[in-house]
Scaffold this motif. Structure first.
Motif, PDB file in Angstrom:
ATOM      1  N   TYR A   9       0.822  -1.218   0.000  1.00 46.87           N
ATOM      2  CA  TYR A   9       0.000   0.000   0.000  1.00 46.87           C
ATOM      3  C   TYR A   9       0.854   1.266   0.000  1.00 46.87           C
ATOM      4  O   TYR A   9       0.341   2.344   0.289  1.00 46.87           O
ATOM      5  CB  TYR A   9      -0.916   0.018   1.224  1.00 46.87           C
ATOM      6  N   GLY A  51      -0.949  -4.812  10.137  1.00 46.65           N
ATOM      7  CA  GLY A  51      -1.595  -4.182   8.982  1.00 46.65           C
ATOM      8  C   GLY A  51      -2.466  -3.022   9.446  1.00 46.65           C
ATOM      9  O   GLY A  51      -3.612  -2.883   9.035  1.00 46.65           O
ATOM     10  N   GLY A  53      -2.460   0.036   8.760  1.00 51.24           N
ATOM     11  CA  GLY A  53      -2.825   1.038   7.765  1.00 51.24           C
ATOM     12  C   GLY A  53      -2.689   2.440   8.344  1.00 51.24           C
ATOM     13  O   GLY A  53      -1.732   2.761   9.056  1.00 51.24           O
ATOM     14  N   HIS A 118      -5.351 -10.156   2.084  1.00 49.98           N
ATOM     15  CA  HIS A 118      -4.230  -9.894   1.169  1.00 49.98           C
ATOM     16  C   HIS A 118      -3.149 -10.979   1.273  1.00 49.98           C
ATOM     17  O   HIS A 118      -2.100 -10.850   0.636  1.00 49.98           O
ATOM     18  CB  HIS A 118      -3.590  -8.549   1.482  1.00 49.98           C
TER      19      HIS A 118
HETATM   20  C1  LIG Z   1      -7.031  -2.934   3.539  1.00 52.57           C
HETATM   21  S1  LIG Z   1      -5.741  -2.196   4.466  1.00 52.57           S
HETATM   22  C2  LIG Z   1      -6.399  -2.266   6.127  1.00 52.57           C
HETATM   23  C3  LIG Z   1      -5.853  -1.254   7.058  1.00 52.57           C
HETATM   24  C4  LIG Z   1      -6.504  -1.244   8.452  1.00 52.57           C
HETATM   25  N1  LIG Z   1      -6.316  -2.505   9.136  1.00 52.57           N
HETATM   26  C5  LIG Z   1      -7.958  -0.900   8.360  1.00 52.57           C
HETATM   27  O1  LIG Z   1      -8.801  -1.808   8.573  1.00 52.57           O
HETATM   28  O2  LIG Z   1      -8.295   0.251   8.081  1.00 52.57           O
HETATM   29  C6  LIG Z   1      -4.531  -3.495   4.457  1.00 52.57           C
HETATM   30  C7  LIG Z   1      -3.194  -3.110   5.085  1.00 52.57           C
HETATM   31  O3  LIG Z   1      -2.394  -4.291   5.204  1.00 52.57           O
HETATM   32  C8  LIG Z   1      -1.046  -3.945   4.906  1.00 52.57           C
HETATM   33  N2  LIG Z   1      -0.306  -5.163   4.517  1.00 52.57           N
HETATM   34  C9  LIG Z   1      -0.535  -5.948   3.454  1.00 52.57           C
HETATM   35  N3  LIG Z   1       0.362  -6.952   3.418  1.00 52.57           N
HETATM   36  C10 LIG Z   1       1.182  -6.787   4.498  1.00 52.57           C
HETATM   37  C11 LIG Z   1       2.313  -7.496   5.022  1.00 52.57           C
HETATM   38  N4  LIG Z   1       2.790  -8.589   4.429  1.00 52.57           N
HETATM   39  N5  LIG Z   1       2.886  -7.030   6.142  1.00 52.57           N
HETATM   40  C12 LIG Z   1       2.425  -5.915   6.761  1.00 52.57           C
HETATM   41  N6  LIG Z   1       1.365  -5.204   6.319  1.00 52.57           N
HETATM   42  C13 LIG Z   1       0.746  -5.635   5.197  1.00 52.57           C
HETATM   43  C14 LIG Z   1      -1.168  -2.912   3.804  1.00 52.57           C
HETATM   44  O4  LIG Z   1       0.001  -2.123   3.679  1.00 52.57           O
HETATM   45  C15 LIG Z   1      -2.407  -2.121   4.237  1.00 52.57           C
HETATM   46  O5  LIG Z   1      -2.069  -0.979   4.993  1.00 52.57           O
END
Ligand SMILES: C[S@@+](CC[C@H](N)C(=O)[O-])C[C@H]1O[C@@H](n2cnc3c(N)ncnc32)[C@H](O)[C@@H]1O
Length: 296
Positions: A9, A51, A53, A118
């Motif tokens: 992201y 994650g 965000g 994801h």
């Molecule tokens: C859909 S957003 C959700 C953010 C927050 N949890 C929310 O509900 O508003 C998904 C988040 O997961 C993070 N993410 C995806 N794969 C990841 C990984 N392997 N390690 C750490 N973060 C990850 C992305 O960078 C993103 O910020």
């Protein structure tokens, strides 16, 4: 093993586009209700938000003394920092959920909300989550369910090729997966968690309903329907409260980070970087963010 692909992201305007301008007040409110019921009322010491965000959910963890926001994206963490500020209460960590820079048994709480969908290797992430948690810690997991009413209807009408009833994940867009609730429960058990409660969330995620009925009414109705998740799950989003069992137990006092390169404890000796005394890897601390994405 090759590393699973990461849904990065970095540079995304997800928070503004999806939440603030995306007409999702109902989903956001319904999630707040689920968290309120699933988080332990007495709170805890140190919660890991995997994650995190832009920190949309972080203020909801107010009963924890400190919260670590972990995300792969530095720009998401910057937005979280702007929202929550810089204080001892929040620790911002850019790192990979498959290989987290923490010693075993550190956290008494952890959450994964809107992130598992994801993950190409969800079991690996759940096992890594268990590793960094202490025994008896509380873990709240949200996942996107493939066995939801809309998918069932579409499948019955032959508008959708994949079955909502079979256990394998469905990748509906690149690096976006829906999971079967029974499969997620099996992974949780394999990773060392026992499920204590389940709430189904977003029963009324239907465009027309959302346009006709005020969000606060839908949230109140969702709150009434959520407890049925204990018995059946037919919503697009499912929240689970699970408890960490077995090993590891609690980490000894005084250790926190571990080196993602060699897996050994990482002392904090300088304000601008962490240098691993074992393998020599150096990790930057920039503007209040610990950066474990790649070594310096
Ligand atoms: C859909 S957003 C959700 C953010 C927050 N949890 C929310 O509900 O508003 C998904 C988040 O997961 C993070 N993410 C995806 N794969 C990841 C990984 N392997 N390690 C750490 N973060 C990850 C992305 O960078 C993103 O910020």
């Amino acid at each position: 093993m090759t590393h699973p692909p990461i849904c990065d992201y970095e540079g995304s305007d997800y928070q503004q586009r999806f939440w603030e301008q995306g007409g999702r007040a109902y989903e956001d409110g319904a999630e707040a209700v689920a968290l309120r019921h699933l988080l332990p009322p007495q709170g805890g010491d140190l919660l890991l938000e995997i994650g995190a965000g832009a920190g949309r959910n972080t203020p909801r963890y107010r009963n924890y003394r400190r919260v670590v926001l972990l995300d792969y994206s530095r720009t998401q963490l910057r937005q979280a920092q702007e929202r929550l500020g810089r204080s001892d209460r929040y620790i911002y960590v850019a790192a990979d959920a498959y290989n987290m820079p923490f010693v075993d048994g550190l956290f008494d709480g952890a959450t994964i909300i809107r992130v598992l969908h994801h993950m190409a290797e969800p079991l690996a992430v759940l096992q890594e989550t268990r590793r960094v948690m202490r025994r008896e810690g509380i873990f709240i997991l949200e996942f996107a369910s493939k066995r939801n009413l809309k998918a069932i209807l579409r499948w019955l009408l032959r508008r959708q090729a994949w079955s909502p009833f079979t256990p394998e994940p469905v990748e509906f867009a690149p690096l976006n997966y829906d999971f079967h609730p029974r499969q997620v429960q099996a992974w949780l058990a394999e990773a060392g968690f026992t499920v204590e409660n389940i709430r189904t969330v977003s029963h009324f995620r239907i465009g027309l309903l959302k346009r006709l009925v005020p969000a606060r009414v839908l949230i109140a109705l969702d709150a009434l329907a959520q407890p049925t998740g204990r018995w059946w799950q037919l919503t697009p989003s499912v929240f689970v409260r699970a408890r960490a069992q077995g090993l590891p137990e609690a980490a000894p006092d005084g250790v926190f980070f571990r080196c993602p390169s060699c897996g050994r404890a990482l002392p904090e000796t300088r304000p601008d970087l962490l240098a691993c005394p074992h393998c020599g890897a150096r990790w930057a601390i920039r503007d209040g963010i610990y950066d474990f994405k790649e070594p310096m």
